[in-house]
Write a protein that holds these residues in place. Sequence first.
Motif, PDB file in Angstrom:
ATOM      1  N   PRO A  52      -2.338  20.036  -1.128  1.00 23.25           N
ATOM      2  CA  PRO A  52      -1.690  19.484   0.074  1.00 23.25           C
ATOM      3  C   PRO A  52      -2.611  18.532   0.853  1.00 23.25           C
ATOM      4  O   PRO A  52      -2.142  17.719   1.646  1.00 23.25           O
ATOM      5  CB  PRO A  52      -1.378  20.733   0.916  1.00 23.25           C
ATOM      6  CG  PRO A  52      -1.419  21.875  -0.046  1.00 23.25           C
ATOM      7  CD  PRO A  52      -2.400  21.508  -1.121  1.00 23.25           C
ATOM      8  N   SER A 114      -2.802   4.535   6.157  1.00 16.15           N
ATOM      9  CA  SER A 114      -2.462   5.957   6.078  1.00 16.15           C
ATOM     10  C   SER A 114      -1.145   6.173   6.801  1.00 16.15           C
ATOM     11  O   SER A 114      -0.694   5.312   7.565  1.00 16.15           O
ATOM     12  CB  SER A 114      -3.552   6.798   6.746  1.00 16.15           C
ATOM     13  OG  SER A 114      -3.594   6.499   8.133  1.00 16.15           O
ATOM     14  N   MET A 115      -0.566   7.342   6.569  1.00 14.82           N
ATOM     15  CA  MET A 115       0.666   7.685   7.287  1.00 14.82           C
ATOM     16  C   MET A 115       0.414   7.685   8.788  1.00 14.82           C
ATOM     17  O   MET A 115       1.224   7.201   9.583  1.00 14.82           O
ATOM     18  CB  MET A 115       1.152   9.063   6.818  1.00 14.82           C
ATOM     19  CG  MET A 115       2.375   9.587   7.517  1.00 14.82           C
ATOM     20  SD  MET A 115       1.955  10.413   9.080  1.00 14.82           S
ATOM     21  CE  MET A 115       3.583  10.807   9.666  1.00 14.82           C
ATOM     22  N   THR A 116      -0.742   8.222   9.184  1.00 11.74           N
ATOM     23  CA  THR A 116      -1.024   8.345  10.618  1.00 11.74           C
ATOM     24  C   THR A 116      -1.150   6.962  11.267  1.00 11.74           C
ATOM     25  O   THR A 116      -0.585   6.712  12.340  1.00 11.74           O
ATOM     26  CB  THR A 116      -2.314   9.168  10.832  1.00 11.74           C
ATOM     27  OG1 THR A 116      -2.158  10.426  10.159  1.00 11.74           O
ATOM     28  CG2 THR A 116      -2.585   9.421  12.300  1.00 11.74           C
ATOM     29  N   HIS A 143       2.714  18.186  11.333  1.00 10.82           N
ATOM     30  CA  HIS A 143       1.309  17.758  11.251  1.00 10.82           C
ATOM     31  C   HIS A 143       1.051  16.797  12.412  1.00 10.82           C
ATOM     32  O   HIS A 143       1.964  16.097  12.866  1.00 10.82           O
ATOM     33  CB  HIS A 143       1.133  17.060   9.895  1.00 10.82           C
ATOM     34  CG  HIS A 143      -0.232  16.550   9.589  1.00 10.82           C
ATOM     35  ND1 HIS A 143      -0.731  15.395  10.135  1.00 10.82           N
ATOM     36  CD2 HIS A 143      -1.196  17.015   8.754  1.00 10.82           C
ATOM     37  CE1 HIS A 143      -1.947  15.173   9.660  1.00 10.82           C
ATOM     38  NE2 HIS A 143      -2.257  16.153   8.821  1.00 10.82           N
ATOM     39  N   ALA A 194       8.633  18.737   5.054  1.00 16.24           N
ATOM     40  CA  ALA A 194       8.083  20.026   4.623  1.00 16.24           C
ATOM     41  C   ALA A 194       6.774  20.245   5.366  1.00 16.24           C
ATOM     42  O   ALA A 194       6.012  19.300   5.589  1.00 16.24           O
ATOM     43  CB  ALA A 194       7.843  20.022   3.122  1.00 16.24           C
ATOM     44  N   ASN A 196       2.990  21.252   6.101  1.00 13.32           N
ATOM     45  CA  ASN A 196       1.745  21.271   5.323  1.00 13.32           C
ATOM     46  C   ASN A 196       1.014  22.595   5.482  1.00 13.32           C
ATOM     47  O   ASN A 196      -0.011  22.805   4.861  1.00 13.32           O
ATOM     48  CB  ASN A 196       0.819  20.114   5.727  1.00 13.32           C
ATOM     49  CG  ASN A 196       0.224  20.293   7.115  1.00 13.32           C
ATOM     50  OD1 ASN A 196       0.943  20.638   8.046  1.00 13.32           O
ATOM     51  ND2 ASN A 196      -1.063  20.068   7.250  1.00 13.32           N
ATOM     52  N   ASP A 221       8.551  12.633   8.590  1.00 14.61           N
ATOM     53  CA  ASP A 221       7.264  12.718   7.895  1.00 14.61           C
ATOM     54  C   ASP A 221       7.501  13.472   6.584  1.00 14.61           C
ATOM     55  O   ASP A 221       7.687  14.689   6.575  1.00 14.61           O
ATOM     56  CB  ASP A 221       6.270  13.468   8.785  1.00 14.61           C
ATOM     57  CG  ASP A 221       4.965  13.776   8.064  1.00 14.61           C
ATOM     58  OD1 ASP A 221       4.841  13.444   6.863  1.00 14.61           O
ATOM     59  OD2 ASP A 221       4.079  14.371   8.690  1.00 14.61           O
ATOM     60  N   VAL A 223       5.338  13.458   4.017  1.00 15.06           N
ATOM     61  CA  VAL A 223       4.061  13.487   3.287  1.00 15.06           C
ATOM     62  C   VAL A 223       3.965  14.689   2.354  1.00 15.06           C
ATOM     63  O   VAL A 223       3.495  14.570   1.220  1.00 15.06           O
ATOM     64  CB  VAL A 223       2.871  13.474   4.284  1.00 15.06           C
ATOM     65  CG1 VAL A 223       1.562  13.790   3.591  1.00 15.06           C
ATOM     66  CG2 VAL A 223       2.776  12.124   4.977  1.00 15.06           C
ATOM     67  N   GLN A 224       4.444  15.854   2.809  1.00 14.85           N
ATOM     68  CA  GLN A 224       4.280  17.051   1.974  1.00 14.85           C
ATOM     69  C   GLN A 224       5.478  17.313   1.070  1.00 14.85           C
ATOM     70  O   GLN A 224       5.424  18.192   0.209  1.00 14.85           O
ATOM     71  CB  GLN A 224       4.018  18.286   2.848  1.00 14.85           C
ATOM     72  CG  GLN A 224       2.675  18.235   3.558  1.00 14.85           C
ATOM     73  CD  GLN A 224       1.483  18.313   2.614  1.00 14.85           C
ATOM     74  OE1 GLN A 224       1.582  18.858   1.507  1.00 14.85           O
ATOM     75  NE2 GLN A 224       0.346  17.785   3.027  1.00 14.85           N
ATOM     76  N   SER A 244       2.350   9.525   2.019  1.00 15.66           N
ATOM     77  CA  SER A 244       0.975   9.090   1.724  1.00 15.66           C
ATOM     78  C   SER A 244       0.750   9.188   0.228  1.00 15.66           C
ATOM     79  O   SER A 244       0.968  10.253  -0.357  1.00 15.66           O
ATOM     80  CB  SER A 244      -0.043  10.022   2.388  1.00 15.66           C
ATOM     81  OG  SER A 244       0.076   9.977   3.764  1.00 15.66           O
ATOM     82  N   TYR A 246      -1.946   9.297  -1.576  1.00 15.30           N
ATOM     83  CA  TYR A 246      -3.001  10.179  -2.112  1.00 15.30           C
ATOM     84  C   TYR A 246      -2.533  11.627  -2.212  1.00 15.30           C
ATOM     85  O   TYR A 246      -3.251  12.462  -2.747  1.00 15.30           O
ATOM     86  CB  TYR A 246      -4.286  10.060  -1.280  1.00 15.30           C
ATOM     87  CG  TYR A 246      -4.235  10.662   0.102  1.00 15.30           C
ATOM     88  CD1 TYR A 246      -3.712   9.972   1.183  1.00 15.30           C
ATOM     89  CD2 TYR A 246      -4.736  11.940   0.329  1.00 15.30           C
ATOM     90  CE1 TYR A 246      -3.673  10.530   2.451  1.00 15.30           C
ATOM     91  CE2 TYR A 246      -4.712  12.506   1.601  1.00 15.30           C
ATOM     92  CZ  TYR A 246      -4.167  11.795   2.644  1.00 15.30           C
ATOM     93  OH  TYR A 246      -4.132  12.359   3.902  1.00 15.30           O
ATOM     94  N   LYS A 247      -1.340  11.903  -1.695  1.00 11.27           N
ATOM     95  CA  LYS A 247      -0.749  13.240  -1.869  1.00 11.27           C
ATOM     96  C   LYS A 247       0.156  13.260  -3.097  1.00 11.27           C
ATOM     97  O   LYS A 247       0.626  14.302  -3.491  1.00 11.27           O
ATOM     98  CB  LYS A 247       0.086  13.636  -0.661  1.00 11.27           C
ATOM     99  CG  LYS A 247      -0.551  13.415   0.676  1.00 11.27           C
ATOM    100  CD  LYS A 247      -1.499  14.512   1.060  1.00 11.27           C
ATOM    101  CE  LYS A 247      -1.842  14.380   2.551  1.00 11.27           C
ATOM    102  NZ  LYS A 247      -2.869  15.302   2.980  1.00 11.27           N
TER     103      LYS A 247
HETATM  104  C1  LIG Z   1       2.602  16.625   6.686  1.00  9.73           C
HETATM  105  C2  LIG Z   1       1.546  15.583   6.855  1.00  9.73           C
HETATM  106  N1  LIG Z   1       1.812  14.521   7.621  1.00  9.73           N
HETATM  107  C3  LIG Z   1       0.911  13.549   7.808  1.00  9.73           C
HETATM  108  C4  LIG Z   1      -0.326  13.607   7.226  1.00  9.73           C
HETATM  109  C5  LIG Z   1      -1.285  12.484   7.484  1.00  9.73           C
HETATM  110  O1  LIG Z   1      -1.315  11.617   6.420  1.00  9.73           O
HETATM  111  P1  LIG Z   1      -2.437  10.467   6.367  1.00  9.73           P
HETATM  112  O2  LIG Z   1      -3.693  11.141   5.960  1.00  9.73           O
HETATM  113  O3  LIG Z   1      -1.912   9.505   5.339  1.00  9.73           O
HETATM  114  O4  LIG Z   1      -2.520   9.875   7.706  1.00  9.73           O
HETATM  115  C6  LIG Z   1      -0.661  14.694   6.427  1.00  9.73           C
HETATM  116  C7  LIG Z   1      -2.005  14.801   5.825  1.00  9.73           C
HETATM  117  O5  LIG Z   1      -2.438  15.864   5.443  1.00  9.73           O
HETATM  118  C8  LIG Z   1       0.306  15.712   6.238  1.00  9.73           C
HETATM  119  O6  LIG Z   1       0.058  16.779   5.482  1.00  9.73           O
END
Ligand SMILES: Cc1ncc(COP(=O)(O)O)c(C=O)c1O
Length: 437
Positions: A52, A114-116, A143, A194, A196, A221, A223-224, A244, A246-247
């Motif tokens: 994760p 990055s997502m953030t 997150h 989902a 994290n 979001d 990402v997960q 993201s 890299y996930k």
């Molecule tokens: C659910 C979730 N949202 C957002 C992020 C942030 O992603 P990024 O590292 O691309 O900013 C993460 C990173 O662990 C995440 O698990």
Amino acid sequence: MNSESSLRATDQTAPAQHPPSSPTTSSQPFPIEAVRARFPALRKECAYLDNPAGTQVPGSVIAAVSAAMSDAASNLGGFFKDSQAADEIYVRALAVMADMLGGASEREIVIGQSMTMLTFQMSRSLGHDWRAGDEIVVTRMDHEGNVSPWLRLAEEHGLTVRWLPFNRDSWRIEPDELKAVLNERTRLLALNYASNLTGSINPVAALTRIAKDAGALVYVDAVQFVPHGKADVAQLGCDFLACSSYKFFGPHLGVLWGREDLLAEVYPYAVRCAPQRPPGRHDSGTPQTEMLAGLAAAVDYIEWLGSVTGTIGTRRERISGGYRAATAYEMPLAQHLIDELLSVPQLKVQGITQAARLHERVPTVSVTHPRHANSALARALADQGINVWSGHNYALEVSRALGLDDREGVLRIGLAHYNTAAEVERIATALKQLLRQ
Ligand SMILES: Cc1ncc(COP(=O)(O)O)c(C=O)c1O
């Protein structure tokens, strides 16, 4: 019923977002050896159960990054060959991501660091004209990447923040709780697909419908979710969805899908000479071409998984097949992990544990123990070549809602489809030993 339509059907009435575990389309056994052979890192003795926080990368992704640095290390938009190669990489990455997320075209995709970072940027674009007294909804399940950008925006503009709790029995956001925080001033719901930390999946389509009926925008979001399941922005009905790479077996990049009309209309935090219309309208500098090549190769890998497990058809169909095969393999493995963890006295799984509800979660399993510090356990496991994370994992609100220590949080074990039953047994045995001490 194919898995796409079963996703739609389940989302309308029930929490289920994953198709229940089913054989791959060709009912072949999952090609775990061929899968593992594609990831150079997996030749090491290490058990990668830290997925994760970031997955391992196929050799083809590494090769694509490297090739781009040899053959396309020029800036975009030039008359010469290397620049044109860079243009192709850029356009392909957008097109492949649109396909993967169910978007209509590359004009709906923005790629960034990055997502953030993308969420900070888009929150400023969306909130540019929001005024004091306007409201936003954030959740205690998300997150920080989908919380802090909105909280900081609220500080700057005097917005009212409404907090949405997750339900402690279902481990998800319940529609009735959402209805209670919406009103005519609500501008936006920021929601995760989902968790994290707990691994539970939200009924995103149902929640989106409620928020949109109230006139709010919905920013998801994913990402997960995206490392484990096929997102379908058209079916979800949301306005934005971020992930993201890299996930999901790619390089460190964030990807944002957005409704084209919104991307074309909201205030762009980009240089004046950036394109006036998408795609590119929200690009704030030179794209990371080599990473974009790796991103497309990561999606190609998921597509390969679909092909090798018997799915034929369009790229999106093969991507769907890849996800189906991965889910059918990794979710029983997740149940095996949960059962092992449940057999350890006093170890608490902070999330869904019932086999009948497996389709309501991703294979991220967090535990706590009343006597053992999670950081000490993670360190001891690392000494044995088992990679896991401890702490709140930036799911700060979840950790606090569960009454956990901010620093120690949980011990998080996260599977991907390249993990094996032997690795599950390895961590279970190691944990049992450590907890006896
Ligand atoms: C659910 C979730 N949202 C957002 C992020 C942030 O992603 P990024 O590292 O691309 O900013 C993460 C990173 O662990 C995440 O698990």
